[in-house]
Design an enzyme around this catalytic site. Structure first.
Site, mmCIF file in Angstrom:
data_model
loop_
_atom_site.group_PDB
_atom_site.id
_atom_site.type_symbol
_atom_site.label_atom_id
_atom_site.label_comp_id
_atom_site.label_asym_id
_atom_site.label_seq_id
_atom_site.Cartn_x
_atom_site.Cartn_y
_atom_site.Cartn_z
ATOM 1 N N TYR A 1 6.035 -8.338 4.196
ATOM 2 C CA TYR A 1 6.544 -7.561 3.054
ATOM 3 C C TYR A 1 7.922 -6.999 3.361
ATOM 4 O O TYR A 1 8.895 -7.237 2.632
ATOM 5 C CB TYR A 1 5.567 -6.422 2.703
ATOM 6 N N SER A 2 8.034 -6.242 4.480
ATOM 7 C CA SER A 2 9.312 -5.579 4.737
ATOM 8 C C SER A 2 10.404 -6.587 5.079
ATOM 9 O O SER A 2 11.576 -6.376 4.737
ATOM 10 C CB SER A 2 9.165 -4.510 5.818
ATOM 11 N N LYS B 1 11.668 -7.862 1.766
ATOM 12 C CA LYS B 1 12.485 -6.827 1.092
ATOM 13 C C LYS B 1 13.838 -6.720 1.801
ATOM 14 O O LYS B 1 14.874 -6.564 1.157
ATOM 15 C CB LYS B 1 11.767 -5.476 1.092
ATOM 16 N N ASP C 1 -7.663 -1.670 12.808
ATOM 17 C CA ASP C 1 -6.284 -1.380 12.435
ATOM 18 C C ASP C 1 -5.618 -2.583 11.761
ATOM 19 O O ASP C 1 -6.039 -3.735 11.964
ATOM 20 C CB ASP C 1 -5.492 -0.986 13.692
ATOM 21 N N THR D 1 12.803 -0.371 -0.176
ATOM 22 C CA THR D 1 11.849 0.451 0.562
ATOM 23 C C THR D 1 12.421 0.890 1.908
ATOM 24 O O THR D 1 13.299 0.220 2.459
ATOM 25 C CB THR D 1 10.559 -0.376 0.800
ATOM 26 N N ASP D 2 11.867 1.962 2.453
ATOM 27 C CA ASP D 2 12.260 2.399 3.801
ATOM 28 C C ASP D 2 11.659 1.487 4.880
ATOM 29 O O ASP D 2 12.060 1.554 6.040
ATOM 30 C CB ASP D 2 11.844 3.858 4.052
ATOM 31 N N GLU D 3 10.695 0.617 4.482
ATOM 32 C CA GLU D 3 10.012 -0.203 5.495
ATOM 33 C C GLU D 3 10.951 -1.225 6.123
ATOM 34 O O GLU D 3 10.652 -1.764 7.191
ATOM 35 C CB GLU D 3 8.766 -0.863 4.886
ATOM 36 N N SER E 1 4.310 -6.166 -3.362
ATOM 37 C CA SER E 1 4.586 -4.873 -2.732
ATOM 38 C C SER E 1 3.540 -4.389 -1.720
ATOM 39 O O SER E 1 3.705 -3.315 -1.176
ATOM 40 C CB SER E 1 4.740 -3.815 -3.835
ATOM 41 N N HIS F 1 0.758 -2.686 12.653
ATOM 42 C CA HIS F 1 0.842 -1.472 11.820
ATOM 43 C C HIS F 1 2.003 -0.563 12.249
ATOM 44 O O HIS F 1 1.989 -0.022 13.363
ATOM 45 C CB HIS F 1 -0.498 -0.729 11.977
ATOM 46 N N ASP G 1 8.314 -8.870 -16.893
ATOM 47 C CA ASP G 1 7.281 -8.763 -15.854
ATOM 48 C C ASP G 1 6.379 -9.991 -15.938
ATOM 49 O O ASP G 1 6.006 -10.438 -17.018
ATOM 50 C CB ASP G 1 6.466 -7.477 -16.063
ATOM 51 N N ALA H 1 10.722 -5.570 -9.710
ATOM 52 C CA ALA H 1 9.702 -6.614 -9.514
ATOM 53 C C ALA H 1 9.639 -7.058 -8.063
ATOM 54 O O ALA H 1 10.662 -7.365 -7.458
ATOM 55 C CB ALA H 1 10.004 -7.823 -10.403
#
Ligand code: NAD
Ligand code: TYD
Length: 351
Positions: free
Chosen positions: A158-159, A162, A288, A132-134, A83, A292, A31, A80
């Site tokens: 981020y998504s 990933k 917001d 992730t599901d994102e 996130s 989003h 890490d 890692a």
């Protein structure tokens, strides 16, 4: 031994602690200790000879190669990552670096190590990528939940990063035969989550008498899973998952953010009542998040059918445990709310 990356973060540390508790097999924990990594979470393991901690960056190929050669892990569990969606909006570069370049570097190191193994060890080796599901994007209120065949449509830096890492993992199986597995999980909550994410942030602000900042109309939906249930799912996929496949992990717990915050306030009113009024009085609607995503929801039937996994906690039992944990571990929370944390809060909420 197994090699865990990101084992000082929220889910990785929960995984390492449970692994060391349930199994005799040692863990090599790699890490970088970014703001999200915290050795305090692993304090109980500091004298455990089965826990080897190395502070390193997954982007550092020479170090990763050396660790493979020295420790000869039979599996990599890759947690890692950068996130946090809001941070990815303010500064996407770290996300591209760790999530894409870092995963690529780890895959390359794993592939060259794997090529040195004999046939039996090669067949037994696993690279499990925690995702992730994102990556599937956003659902409308009436869309069916994300399944393993839902097309990727990531919306945040981020998504997107990933998703890029998921594609690389997939390609290393199809092109090089690397024995990979991928899990795509919904939102986790539980002990040791950094107080920048919805649930621990709301608990910390509630106890500090600060506003509880709900983005937009508060009606965005997330599908919540207790972190311990996610860790069990990862162990099952590692042990019995079909190589090259992906598994969606979720708890069938769709809630609006406003529902989550109201439930949290109710639990706090019960467990740590205020002198007067309710924690609900602190709820404040704020600007917001850009782009989003409206709704995430996971169809976890493949994991349930093929591997017999089911979550042990309901949202109610898991959330009560989590609130109690934060109340009992205020020293951990104070410790991670460092100068860096205060800078983040100023940038995100006070601007
Ligand atoms: P986290 O941010 O709490 O922890 C990430 C860890 O990775 C930290 O310890 C950090 O120090 C380490 N790290 C970051 N960059 C690194 C680098 N370059 N080299 C080595 N270590 C590095 O994240 P988390 O919530 O524990 O998530 C773990 C994984 O699970 C991530 O891959 C995330 O995408 C995935 N995931 C998270 C959730 C969730 O709700 N938290 C849900 C589904 C999937
Ligand atoms: P978060 O915990 O950041 O997870 P993710 O964005 O990966 O789903 O946020 C969960 C939901 O809560 C998301 O819809 C954004 C919302 N949210 C707030 O309303 N206020 C906050 O202060 C935070 C951190 C999140």
């Amino acid at each position: 031994m197994i090699l865990v990356t990101g084992g000082a973060g929220f889910i990785g540390a929960n995984f390492v602690l449970e692994w060391l508790n349930a199994s005799d097999e040692p863990v090599l924990n790699l890490d970088k200790l970014t703001y999200a990594g915290n050795l305090g979470t692993l304090r109980s393991q500091q004298d455990n000879p089965r826990h080897v901690f190395v502070r390193a960056d997954i982007c550092d190929r020479a170090t990763v190669d050396r660790l493979f050669a020295e420790h000869k892990p039979r599996a990599v569990l890759h947690f890692a990552a950068e996130s946090h969606v809001d941070r990815s909006i303010h500064g996407p570069a770290d996300f591209v670096q760790t999530n894409v370049v870092g995963t690529f570097t780890l895959l390359e190191a794993a592939r060259s190590y794997w090529n040195t193994l004999n046939d039996a060890d090669k067949a037994a080796f696993r690279f499990l990528h925690v995702s992730t599901d994102e990556v599937f994007g956003s659902l409308s209120a009436t869309d069916p939940q994300f399944s393993e065949t839902t097309p990727y449509a990531p919306n945040s830096p981020y998504s997107a990063t990933k998703a890029g890492s998921d594609h690389l993992v997939r390609a290393y199986h199809h092109t090089y035969g690397l024995p990979v597995l991928t899990t795509n999980c919904s939102n986790n909550y539980g002990p040791y989550q950094f107080p920048e994410k919805l649930i621990p942030l709301m608990i910390a602000n509630a106890l500090a008498g600060k506003p509880l900042p709900v983005y937009g109309d508060g009606l965005n939906v997330r599908d919540w899973l207790y972190v311990g249930d996610h860790c069990v799912a990862i162990r099952e996929v590692l042990a019995r998952g079909t190589l090259g496949e992906t598994y969606n992990v979720g708890g069938w717990n769709e809630k609006t953010n406003l529902d989550v915050v109201h439930t949290l306030c109710g639990l706090l009113d019960d467990l740590r009542p205020k002198a007067s009024g309710s924690y609900r009085d602190q709820i404040t609607f704020v600007k917001d998040r850009p782009g989003h995503d409206r709704r995430y929801a996971i169809d976890a039937r493949k994991l349930e059918r093929d591997l017999g996994w089911k979550p042990a906690e309901t949202f109610e039992t898991g959330l009560r445990k989590t609130v109690q944990w934060y109340l009992d571990n205020q020293d951990w929370v104070q410790n991670v709310m460092s100068g860096e944390y205060r800078n983040w809060v100023a940038k995100q909420y006070e601007a």
